[in-house]
Design a protein around this motif. Structure first.
Motif, PDB file in Angstrom:
ATOM      1  N   UNK A  97       0.841  -1.196   0.000  1.00  0.00           N
ATOM      2  CA  UNK A  97       0.000   0.000   0.000  1.00  0.00           C
ATOM      3  C   UNK A  97       0.863   1.228   0.000  1.00  0.00           C
ATOM      4  N   UNK A  98       0.229   2.363  -0.128  1.00  0.00           N
ATOM      5  CA  UNK A  98       0.953   3.615  -0.110  1.00  0.00           C
ATOM      6  C   UNK A  98       0.552   4.506   1.040  1.00  0.00           C
ATOM      7  N   UNK A 294       0.677  11.061 -12.401  1.00  0.00           N
ATOM      8  CA  UNK A 294       0.892  11.547 -11.034  1.00  0.00           C
ATOM      9  C   UNK A 294      -0.444  11.672 -10.320  1.00  0.00           C
ATOM     10  N   UNK A 295      -0.531  11.091  -9.120  1.00  0.00           N
ATOM     11  CA  UNK A 295      -1.779  11.019  -8.363  1.00  0.00           C
ATOM     12  C   UNK A 295      -1.523  11.401  -6.918  1.00  0.00           C
ATOM     13  N   UNK A 296      -2.322  12.323  -6.383  1.00  0.00           N
ATOM     14  CA  UNK A 296      -2.164  12.729  -4.992  1.00  0.00           C
ATOM     15  C   UNK A 296      -2.890  11.756  -4.077  1.00  0.00           C
ATOM     16  N   UNK A 297      -2.196  11.320  -3.022  1.00  0.00           N
ATOM     17  CA  UNK A 297      -2.796  10.457  -2.011  1.00  0.00           C
ATOM     18  C   UNK A 297      -2.637  11.122  -0.657  1.00  0.00           C
ATOM     19  N   UNK A 298      -3.161  10.495   0.385  1.00  0.00           N
ATOM     20  CA  UNK A 298      -3.076  11.069   1.722  1.00  0.00           C
ATOM     21  C   UNK A 298      -1.640  11.215   2.213  1.00  0.00           C
ATOM     22  N   UNK A 328      -4.147   3.867  -5.831  1.00  0.00           N
ATOM     23  CA  UNK A 328      -3.112   4.663  -5.170  1.00  0.00           C
ATOM     24  C   UNK A 328      -3.687   5.435  -3.986  1.00  0.00           C
ATOM     25  N   UNK A 329      -4.860   6.038  -4.179  1.00  0.00           N
ATOM     26  CA  UNK A 329      -5.458   6.832  -3.096  1.00  0.00           C
ATOM     27  C   UNK A 329      -5.885   5.949  -1.932  1.00  0.00           C
ATOM     28  N   UNK A 330      -6.291   4.721  -2.225  1.00  0.00           N
ATOM     29  CA  UNK A 330      -6.755   3.817  -1.172  1.00  0.00           C
ATOM     30  C   UNK A 330      -5.645   2.951  -0.594  1.00  0.00           C
ATOM     31  N   UNK A 331      -4.403   3.194  -1.041  1.00  0.00           N
ATOM     32  CA  UNK A 331      -3.282   2.434  -0.514  1.00  0.00           C
ATOM     33  C   UNK A 331      -3.222   1.006  -0.995  1.00  0.00           C
ATOM     34  N   UNK A 332      -3.788   0.700  -2.154  1.00  0.00           N
ATOM     35  CA  UNK A 332      -3.837  -0.678  -2.634  1.00  0.00           C
ATOM     36  C   UNK A 332      -3.041  -0.892  -3.921  1.00  0.00           C
ATOM     37  N   UNK A 333      -2.309   0.119  -4.373  1.00  0.00           N
ATOM     38  CA  UNK A 333      -1.519  -0.042  -5.596  1.00  0.00           C
ATOM     39  C   UNK A 333      -0.334  -0.963  -5.329  1.00  0.00           C
TER      40      UNK A 333
END
Length: 426
Positions: A97-98, A294-298, A328-333
């Motif tokens: 996850x991220x 490019x994707x913004x996550x928490x 990516x946003x949900x930490x599952x990439x």
């Protein structure tokens, strides 16, 4: 009673050490099987470390920010009976996850029978506010900490209702609701002086992002080129396609059109779809177009990769961009989904501003930045008309890409976007 000692697991890919990013438990906490104990950071991603047993935490093997070798002691848990006295690795890793996800911990606790869920720490008080010692650090994910900082809330005053008293987003909402309903609060509170400060360790994903950005700016010879593009025609085409096919194929944003424009333009400018190994002094040009988006996550900027964009239709690209962004946003990439790009597309959408200077995603040599769309009066064939305009702010590695080639490449993208039919003419 016995002791179960958990070692840092072998996460694979030849990784010999990892960074301990965050503890989700502390000494004295009661934990259940599958509850997330800690987050560790590899070169590519954040990884959950779950508990293989029920028990009580009696010792932690390191501090957040510490680099730990695979096989070193991570945590010791007191268990019922004789326990497993052998030192063992943690349960198999763990979802890549991220961003730390509190919901995983809650799900692990709530999925147990009532008797198993009992170890959850009791709330300190029944109201949404609780007093902690000034130096006590409440449990909370980075996303919750950032949200609290943005709201001006001191986390130590917020009662946590998550596992082990973890502060959740809902707890921040409850704290705010209590404050808004308190009619006795002074009207001038918004103008009161503040003297609080918070020190935040640069660890985990934030440290990795910082290192990559610093490395990119120190190693590459950045230069940027900005061009104005009339997107009126392509926006009309996008609206038409969404009206006709949106219900059956999904809605299109501008990004899949830009991905298609990159694919077509790169046929004439293969030097942009390349990686530069500056140690070996080798440039590798690739036929496959793997577009990093490019994707913004928490926890910061992620770059999931749309693989083989050259073989995808508009809707295929749109679906893949959406899937990867959500992961990516949900930490599952996965690690594979976050590596291997050959050129990067970055956009802040409606917040894109007028111009930007994006940082290269090494070892790539080009990044195309999308700014916001605005309506402006323009002169077209001698007439002043309202057109939808957008800037492309792009950066290149001047060690590999000449200024003239960069300008011609962006002009080629401009021509394709302003005459959208040419995107599909072979």
């Amino acid at each position: 009673m016995g002791t179960h000692v958990i070692k840092m697991p072998d996460i694979g890919e030849g990784i010999a050490e990892v960074e301990l990013s965050q503890w989700h438990v502390k000494v004295g906490d009661l934990v259940v099987e599958d509850q997330v104990l800690a987050d560790v950071m590899t070169d590519k991603a954040m990884v959950d470390i779950p508990s293989p047993v029920h028990g009580k935490v009696i010792a932690l093997g390191g501090q957040p920010g510490e680099v730990m070798a695979v096989g070193s002691v991570l945590i010791s848990i007191e268990v019922e009976g004789a326990g497993n006295l052998k030192e063992s690795a943690a349960s198999a890793p763990v979802a890549t996850k991220e961003a730390p996800a509190a919901s995983k911990v809650e799900a692990a606790v709530e999925s147990k029978p009532a008797a198993a869920a009992a170890p959850r720490s009791a709330p300190v008080c029944q109201g949404p506010m609780v007093a902690r010692e000034a130096d006590e650090r409440p449990l909370a994910s980075p996303a919750v900490r950032k949200h609290a900082l943005d709201l001006g809330i001191q986390l130590r005053l917020v009662r946590g209702t998550g596992p082990a008293g973890r502060v959740l987003h809902e707890d921040l909402d409850a704290y705010l609701a209590q404050g808004q309903s308190n009619a006795s609060a002074p009207a001038t509170a918004a103008y009161a002086q503040r003297h609080d400060e918070e020190q935040i360790q640069v660890i985990g994903m934030r440290r990795k992002i910082a290192q990559r950005m610093q490395d990119a700016t120190q190693r590459a010879a950045h230069f940027s080129y900005v061009e104005e593009i009339d997107v009126t025609a392509i926006e009309e085409l996008r609206a038409h396609l969404n009206e006709k096919h949106g219900a059956s194929r999904g809605k299109l944003t501008l990004l899949p059109f830009l991905v298609r424009a990159l694919v077509v333009a790169l046929r004439d400018f293969p030097q942009m779809n390349a990686r530069y190994d500056d140690e070996a002094q080798v440039i590798t040009r690739l036929g496959a177009v793997h577009v990093g988006v490019a994707t913004q996550s928490d926890v910061g900027l992620m770059v999931p990769v749309v693989r083989h964009a050259e073989a995808r239709s508009l809707w295929d690209s749109a679906a893949e961009i959406s899937r990867l962004a959500n992961a990516a946003r949900n930490g599952k990439a996965s690690r594979d989904e976050l590596s291997g790009s050959t050129i990067t597309l970055t956009s802040l959408g409606a917040l894109g501003g007028i111009v930007s200077t994006p940082v290269l995603n090494l070892p790539e040599v080009a990044i195309v930045g999308v700014n916001k769309i605005v309506e402006r009066p323009m002169v077209v064939k001698g007439q002043v008309v309202i057109r939808k305009m957008m800037n492309l702010s792009s950066s290149f590695d001047h060690r590999v890409v000449d200024g003239m080639d960069a300008a011609l490449f962006i002009q080629a993208i401009r021509g394709l976007i302003e005459q959208p039919a040419t995107l599909f003419v072979e």
